[in-house]
Design a protein around this motif. Sequence first.
Motif, mmCIF file in Angstrom:
data_model
loop_
_atom_site.group_PDB
_atom_site.id
_atom_site.type_symbol
_atom_site.label_atom_id
_atom_site.label_comp_id
_atom_site.label_asym_id
_atom_site.label_seq_id
_atom_site.Cartn_x
_atom_site.Cartn_y
_atom_site.Cartn_z
ATOM 1 N N ALA A 68 -15.403 7.237 -4.047
ATOM 2 C CA ALA A 68 -16.625 6.511 -4.056
ATOM 3 C C ALA A 68 -17.872 7.078 -2.567
ATOM 4 O O ALA A 68 -18.693 7.360 -3.259
ATOM 5 C CB ALA A 68 -16.163 5.370 -3.314
ATOM 6 N N ALA A 69 -17.081 7.189 -1.691
ATOM 7 C CA ALA A 69 -18.060 7.446 -0.436
ATOM 8 C C ALA A 69 -18.278 8.726 -1.067
ATOM 9 O O ALA A 69 -20.247 8.551 -0.172
ATOM 10 C CB ALA A 69 -16.722 7.653 0.772
ATOM 11 N N ARG A 70 -18.066 9.592 -1.523
ATOM 12 C CA ARG A 70 -18.916 11.315 -1.491
ATOM 13 C C ARG A 70 -19.896 10.705 -3.190
ATOM 14 O O ARG A 70 -20.824 11.322 -2.420
ATOM 15 C CB ARG A 70 -17.873 12.015 -1.942
ATOM 16 N N ARG A 71 -19.117 10.269 -3.492
ATOM 17 C CA ARG A 71 -20.600 9.843 -5.031
ATOM 18 C C ARG A 71 -21.616 9.421 -3.868
ATOM 19 O O ARG A 71 -22.483 10.116 -4.481
ATOM 20 C CB ARG A 71 -19.808 9.103 -5.799
ATOM 21 N N ALA A 72 -21.987 8.594 -3.445
ATOM 22 C CA ALA A 72 -22.434 7.082 -3.586
ATOM 23 C C ALA A 72 -23.040 8.592 -1.785
ATOM 24 O O ALA A 72 -24.782 8.063 -1.858
ATOM 25 C CB ALA A 72 -22.179 6.275 -2.243
ATOM 26 N N PHE A 73 -22.642 8.666 -1.120
ATOM 27 C CA PHE A 73 -23.423 9.932 -0.324
ATOM 28 C C PHE A 73 -24.310 10.413 -0.469
ATOM 29 O O PHE A 73 -24.993 11.193 -0.570
ATOM 30 C CB PHE A 73 -22.776 10.653 0.944
ATOM 31 N N ASP A 74 -22.893 12.291 -1.573
ATOM 32 C CA ASP A 74 -24.237 12.866 -2.301
ATOM 33 C C ASP A 74 -25.552 12.121 -3.511
ATOM 34 O O ASP A 74 -26.390 13.581 -3.896
ATOM 35 C CB ASP A 74 -23.458 13.535 -2.407
ATOM 36 N N GLY A 75 -25.269 11.420 -4.644
ATOM 37 C CA GLY A 75 -26.338 10.898 -5.477
ATOM 38 C C GLY A 75 -27.288 9.569 -5.555
ATOM 39 O O GLY A 75 -28.119 9.583 -6.333
#
Length: 508
Positions: A68-75
């Motif tokens: 979830a943190a990755r998605r929020a950071f990447d896009g």
Amino acid sequence: MNQTRASLPSVPYLSEPGAATATSLYIDGEWRAAQNGRVREILDPADASVLTIVSEGGKADTEAAIAAARRAFDGGEWRSTTAGDRGRILERIADLLQRDREEIAVMESLDTGKTIEEGGIDVDDVTNVFRYYAGLADKDAGRLVSAPEGVHSKVVYEPVGVCGMITPWNYPLLQLAWKMAPAIAAGNTMVIKPSEVTPVTTAKLVELTTEAGIPAGVVNMVLGSGPDAGAPLSEHPDVDLVSFTGGLVTGRRIMAAAAETVKKIALELGGKNPNIIFPDVDLDTAVDYALSAAFFHSGQVCSAGARLIVHNDIYDAFTTELARRAEAIRIGRGQDEGVRCGPLVSAEHRAKVEKAVARGVEEGAKVIAGGKRPDDADLQDGYFYRPTVFVDCDRSMDIVQTEVFGPVVTVERFETEEQAIELGNDTDYGLSGGVWTNDTARGERVAAALRHGTVWINDYGPYFPGAEWGGFGRSGVGRELGLAGLDEYREAKHVYRNLSPEPQRWFG
Ligand SMILES: NC(=O)c1ccc[n+]([C@@H]2O[C@H](COP(=O)([O-])OP(=O)(O)OC[C@H]3O[C@@H](n4cnc5c(N)ncnc54)[C@H](O)[C@@H]3O)[C@@H](O)[C@H]2O)c1
Ligand SMILES: C[N+](C)(C)CC=O
């Protein structure tokens, strides 16, 4: 004792004692149960009763939080926030902390055992940290770099990415804030893993970040044990940085695990902090501060002044008065009026403190105050331990060198300034220390010579949002607070632009 206890607020992430389910993990903007359905009892250290039930997450939950943190950071929308937007969010969090100050102080007191007054001090400190980074968020957009003609060169700052944040049980709210506020200011996303023993105010702060307008996926929280819920944060390839506050042994493990994927790391570890008293001080004041340095939060403070180094000329008078006042400290439940030392955090932790005291006695150090549990009938169910003073201590003893992290202070002697400095630096750690003298030049000399991250002259304990905090030696890597505390969460990028590229013919 249970009847007089203050209560935790009724919120979705804290289940009533006895509950079989809980939804205390915060992932992608939702409060969730652990995937394996497990729960954990959180105990009141003052009487070992169950305070609340929370979810006990594991590896799968942490991996979901990292995703979830990755998605929020990447896009996600977080990417397009300006530094000014993030500063305003930090200000809102600070306002919400003050709105709920009294409630949070009670929550922290119930969960950790500290007094409500200390809990309130923590909320105020944390509020100031959020306001400090709110002010700093948009103050440094980068800089132009001197470059040859025809070249434009600038350095800009970007967020590091997904940050794992692992925190201890002694200052759950404060230690998280020191990581979260600069991480938000710089535009990172995060997965937080508080101590499994004290998750309550971490969950509360996470709730406030949502209320302040942080989008889903930016702040995620998993609860559970270190090896299960915490370890994936230092191992997972999608985590870019791991910031840890806790013990030396765990810090080493995290550093080793993070090496595999070459993560940025920040480690705030333990200390065995010298407090040096020269003979020219006012004895009453120096003893007063020495007590606070050693016994505040029952000594469960990384920077506790647990190693007193006292000049020969005042040694006997100082230690006699120290012991007298240590014996008089009021021990009890952190929510009771007038209590100054609450319980230790857990039965396991008290057992460690008792073992360290027994070892000190074996080594030949002499107990002149405390050295045992209190006798009071109403304190028998909690994890209380009496403030303890050891004299006849020597630098070679374990009790002098090893962090006890409880209400235990050792006292050594010195004769010359050089000896005091040598003793003060005779530690594997290097977190903090104090020096007491009315001679300004001597105070500055000793402060300059001590190899510790913070040195207090004629005081002990304060920290400021604008002053870097961290350790020399085995007390850690990196700094929290101040400008360096923001830099931990930023990558510097050099952008070089050739204004009129022409063939170079290097290869003909
Ligand atoms: N330097 C500082 O600013 C500072 C501040 C507060 C506390 N501390 C230190 O913290 C220590 C006390 O805290 P503690 O007993 O909670 O420390 P700890 O090292 O036992 O635990 C700290 C955190 O690490 C987690 N953890 C444990 N094993 C892990 C693993 N293998 N991988 C990932 N996470 C793991 C725990 O669950 C907890 O959340 C003391 O040594 C104290 O000095 C330092
Ligand atoms: C960093 N400090 C001093 C607030 C807490 C240490 O345990």
